[in-house]
Design a protein around this motif. Structure first.
Motif, PDB file in Angstrom:
ATOM      1  N   SER A 124       0.830  -1.210   0.000  1.00 37.23           N
ATOM      2  CA  SER A 124       0.000   0.000   0.000  1.00 37.23           C
ATOM      3  C   SER A 124       0.862   1.257   0.000  1.00 37.23           C
ATOM      4  O   SER A 124       0.571   2.227  -0.714  1.00 37.23           O
ATOM      5  N   LEU A 125       1.930   1.253   0.796  1.00 42.25           N
ATOM      6  CA  LEU A 125       2.806   2.419   0.852  1.00 42.25           C
ATOM      7  C   LEU A 125       3.565   2.605  -0.462  1.00 42.25           C
ATOM      8  O   LEU A 125       3.787   3.745  -0.907  1.00 42.25           O
ATOM      9  N   ALA A 126       3.952   1.502  -1.091  1.00 43.33           N
ATOM     10  CA  ALA A 126       4.656   1.590  -2.376  1.00 43.33           C
ATOM     11  C   ALA A 126       3.751   2.195  -3.439  1.00 43.33           C
ATOM     12  O   ALA A 126       4.164   3.073  -4.216  1.00 43.33           O
ATOM     13  N   ARG A 186      -5.998   5.856  -1.196  1.00 42.84           N
ATOM     14  CA  ARG A 186      -4.774   5.185  -0.742  1.00 42.84           C
ATOM     15  C   ARG A 186      -4.516   5.480   0.739  1.00 42.84           C
ATOM     16  O   ARG A 186      -4.118   4.589   1.508  1.00 42.84           O
ATOM     17  N   GLU A 187      -4.728   6.711   1.127  1.00 42.22           N
ATOM     18  CA  GLU A 187      -4.525   7.086   2.534  1.00 42.22           C
ATOM     19  C   GLU A 187      -5.495   6.333   3.438  1.00 42.22           C
ATOM     20  O   GLU A 187      -5.129   5.918   4.550  1.00 42.22           O
ATOM     21  N   GLN A 188      -6.719   6.157   2.966  1.00 38.79           N
ATOM     22  CA  GLN A 188      -7.703   5.422   3.755  1.00 38.79           C
ATOM     23  C   GLN A 188      -7.289   3.961   3.921  1.00 38.79           C
ATOM     24  O   GLN A 188      -7.477   3.369   4.997  1.00 38.79           O
ATOM     25  N   GLU A 189      -6.721   3.371   2.844  1.00 33.57           N
ATOM     26  CA  GLU A 189      -6.257   1.983   2.925  1.00 33.57           C
ATOM     27  C   GLU A 189      -5.158   1.846   3.980  1.00 33.57           C
ATOM     28  O   GLU A 189      -5.168   0.915   4.793  1.00 33.57           O
ATOM     29  N   ILE A 193      -5.299  -0.280   7.616  1.00 37.93           N
ATOM     30  CA  ILE A 193      -4.312  -1.286   8.017  1.00 37.93           C
ATOM     31  C   ILE A 193      -3.740  -0.947   9.387  1.00 37.93           C
ATOM     32  O   ILE A 193      -3.637  -1.799  10.267  1.00 37.93           O
ATOM     33  N   ASN A 194      -3.367   0.312   9.572  1.00 39.27           N
ATOM     34  CA  ASN A 194      -2.815   0.734  10.862  1.00 39.27           C
ATOM     35  C   ASN A 194      -3.842   0.572  11.983  1.00 39.27           C
ATOM     36  O   ASN A 194      -3.501   0.143  13.091  1.00 39.27           O
ATOM     37  N   ALA A 195      -5.095   0.918  11.697  1.00 42.06           N
ATOM     38  CA  ALA A 195      -6.139   0.798  12.719  1.00 42.06           C
ATOM     39  C   ALA A 195      -6.334  -0.666  13.119  1.00 42.06           C
ATOM     40  O   ALA A 195      -6.510  -0.982  14.308  1.00 42.06           O
TER      41      ALA A 195
END
Length: 215
Positions: A124-126, A186-189, A193-195
């Motif tokens: 996701s970050l990539a 993308r930010e929501q994805e 994941i972090n949540a």
């Protein structure tokens, strides 16, 4: 003769007591209150109390059980609803217990959990980085197009902007907007994941704290 006469009251008393005693079935008897609040005692289920509470006693008088009266339609519905609520709550508890078991089996320590987070975030970050770079390029192109339109208007006041310049600027406006929406997704994805891992970590720590608590 005197002895026989004195025994008559005793015989009468015993006969009266036996007449009043319930005809006990082997093992016990039933007691209830009818609609007129009269006490009914019987060795079989009293029909007078078909819609009332009945108490079953053993031969020695001890209470064996309480037979509840038949439920009304409303009472049956309430019990069914309560049973469903209880079953749903039990299902939720069972599912939570399974999740806890899987969580503790999956991550032996906090480091393992954080490593899993980074693996999940990797793709996701990539992708987010690529999309961000594309946004930066579009903004540069948009700035160039906007400057071209402004320069034309400055040199040619009152004249309409050429079609190719305006069309290019409009297209870039739309592409920048679309790219911004994509970056938002993308930010929501990444946030999801972090949540998820934040929640897993919190629960992991709670379970560990409970295991280590003195008993």
């Amino acid at each position: 003769m005197k002895v026989w006469w004195m025994s008559i009251p005793v015989v009468c008393f015993l006969g009266s007591a036996l007449a009043q005693a319930p005809a006990l079935r082997p093992g016990g008897y039933y007691i209830c209150k009818d609609a007129n609040n009269r006490t009914i005692t019987s060795d079989t289920l009293p029909p007078e109390c078909a819609s009332r509470e009945i108490r079953e006693h053993g031969r020695d008088g001890t209470l064996r059980r309480v037979i509840e009266p038949p439920l009304t339609a409303e009472q049956r519905q309430q019990r069914e609803e309560q049973a469903k609520i209880k079953a749903d709550e039990e299902a939720v508890r069972a599912a939570a217990k399974r999740r806890d078991t899987v969580l503790m089996q999956t991550y032996r320590n906090e480091e393992a959990l954080e490593q899993a987070r980074q693996r999940a975030l990797g793709d996701s970050l990539a992708v987010f980085k690529v999309d961000q770079e594309r946004m930066n390029d579009l903004k540069k192109e948009h700035t160039v197009a906007q400057n071209q339109v402004s320069e034309f208007q400055k040199k040619n006041p009152g004249k309409p902007v050429p079609f190719n310049l305006q069309s290019n600027l409009d297209s870039l406006n739309q592409r920048v907007q679309q790219q911004g929406q994509l970056l938002g997704r993308r930010e929501q994805e990444v946030a999801k994941i972090n949540a998820r891992f934040d929640e897993d970590k919190k629960r992991w720590l709670e379970i560990k704290a409970g295991e280590n608590k003195p008993r």
